[in-house]
Design an enzyme around this catalytic site. Structure first.
Site, mmCIF file in Angstrom:
data_model
loop_
_atom_site.group_PDB
_atom_site.id
_atom_site.type_symbol
_atom_site.label_atom_id
_atom_site.label_comp_id
_atom_site.label_asym_id
_atom_site.label_seq_id
_atom_site.Cartn_x
_atom_site.Cartn_y
_atom_site.Cartn_z
ATOM 1 N N PRO A 69 0.824 -1.219 0.000
ATOM 2 C CG PRO A 69 -0.922 -1.596 1.506
ATOM 3 C CD PRO A 69 0.398 -2.167 1.049
ATOM 4 C CB CYS A 70 1.521 3.621 -2.539
ATOM 5 S SG CYS A 70 -0.002 4.069 -3.423
ATOM 6 C CD GLN A 71 -3.504 3.515 0.082
ATOM 7 O OE1 GLN A 71 -2.513 2.894 0.437
ATOM 8 N NE2 GLN A 71 -4.591 2.910 -0.348
ATOM 9 C CG ASN A 73 5.283 5.263 1.447
ATOM 10 O OD1 ASN A 73 5.619 5.624 2.574
ATOM 11 N ND2 ASN A 73 5.334 4.001 1.061
ATOM 12 C CB SER A 74 0.758 8.878 -2.135
ATOM 13 O OG SER A 74 0.340 9.698 -3.202
#
Length: 222
Positions: A69-71, A73-74
Site C-alpha cells: 500500500p502506497c497511500q 508514502n504518496s
C-alpha cells in the site's frame, strides 16, 4: 517454470507481464484483501481466489512481488505517515518477516514497487530501513524510478522499482528495453456513434463531474 508469489497483488499486473512476454510461470499464491481487486484478478485469470491477509501467508516462490500500500508514502496524501505504526505503508515490512521465516527457501528475486514519493525526505526512512534489512537477509538491492511513458503507455506514471537479488549480483536497470509512447487514441473507447470518432465515451460519475467543473459543455456531452 518460474514460480511467483503476488503479495498485495491487486489485479495481477506482474503476472500479465509474464504472459505477454511468453514466460512459462506458475502463480503459487495471490494475496490481496480488497474484494474488488480480487474479483478483477479472478476474472482476468479464471481463478477463484478469496481475499486474504498478507500477515498469514507462507509459501516457497522463486520470485516474490510486492507492491505494498502506497497511500502513506504518496504526495497526494496530505498527512503522510510513512512508517508510523498505524500506516498502511508499513505493511511492506511484513514482507521482510515473510522472507526471514522462509529460511533456506527465500526467493531468488524480490521485486518491490511504490510511488515516487517514498524517496521524499520525510518518508524515505521506511525505504532505507527496507533496503538495510534486505541486505541483512542476503540480498543485493538496486532501485530506479521508471515512467510508464518510456514503455509505450501514454500515462505519466512514475514509480520506484526495487529489484533485490539473492547473493552478490546487481540488477542492471540500464538493460531495460524502452518503447515509443503509443498514441492515446489506441486505448480509447469511442462513442456514442461513429459520427464523432474523436469523442471518448466517459461514464465514471467522478470523472464527468470533474470535467464539468473545468470545462462546462452546453450540450452536456463528453
Amino acid at each position: 517454470m518460474i514460480k511467483i508469489l503476488e503479495l498485495f497483488g491487486g489485479i495481477g499486473a506482474p503476472r500479465k507481464a509474464l504472459i505477454n512476454l511468453g514466460i512459462d510461470h506458475k502463480c503459487i499464491d495471490y494475496v490481496e484483501w480488497q474484494l474488488n481487486r480480487v474479483k478483477a484478478y479472478n476474472a482476468l485469470y479464471d481463478h477463484l481466489h478469496k481475499t486474504q491477509d498478507v500477515r498469514g501467508w507462507n509459501l516457497k516462490p522463486d520470485i516474490l512481488i510486492h507492491g505494498s500500500p502506497c497511500q502513506d508514502n504518496s504526495r497526494a496524501y496530505r498527512e503522510r505517515k510513512g512508517a508510523a505504526e498505524d500506516s498502511r505503508s508499513v505493511l511492506m515490512l511484513e514482507t521482510l518477516r515473510i522472507i526471514e521465516e522462509m529460511g533456506e527457501w527465500r526467493p531468488k528475486v524480490v521485486i518491490w514497487e511504490n510511488v515516487k514519493g517514498v524517496l521524499d525526505r520525510n518518508v524515505i526512512p521506511i525505504f532505507n530501513y527496507y533496503l538495510k534489512e534486505m541486505t541483512e537477509l542476503g540480498y543485493t538491492n538496486s532501485f530506479n524510478v521508471l515512467d510508464a511513458r518510456d514503455f509505450g503507455i501514454p500515462h505519466a506514471r512514475e514509480r520506484v522499482f526495487c529489484i533485490s537479488l539473492l547473493g552478490d549480483k546487481v540488477f542492471d536497470f540500464s538493460k531495460l528495453e524502452t518503447k515509443p509512447m503509443k498514441d492515446i487514441r489506441t486505448f480509447m473507447e469511442y462513442g456514442p456513434s461513429d459520427e464523432i470518432p474523436e469523442q471518448c465515451l466517459i461514464t465514471v460519475p467522478s470523472m464527468l463531474n470533474r470535467i464539468k467543473e473545468f470545462n462546462p459543455s452546453p450540450s452536456g456531452n463528453y
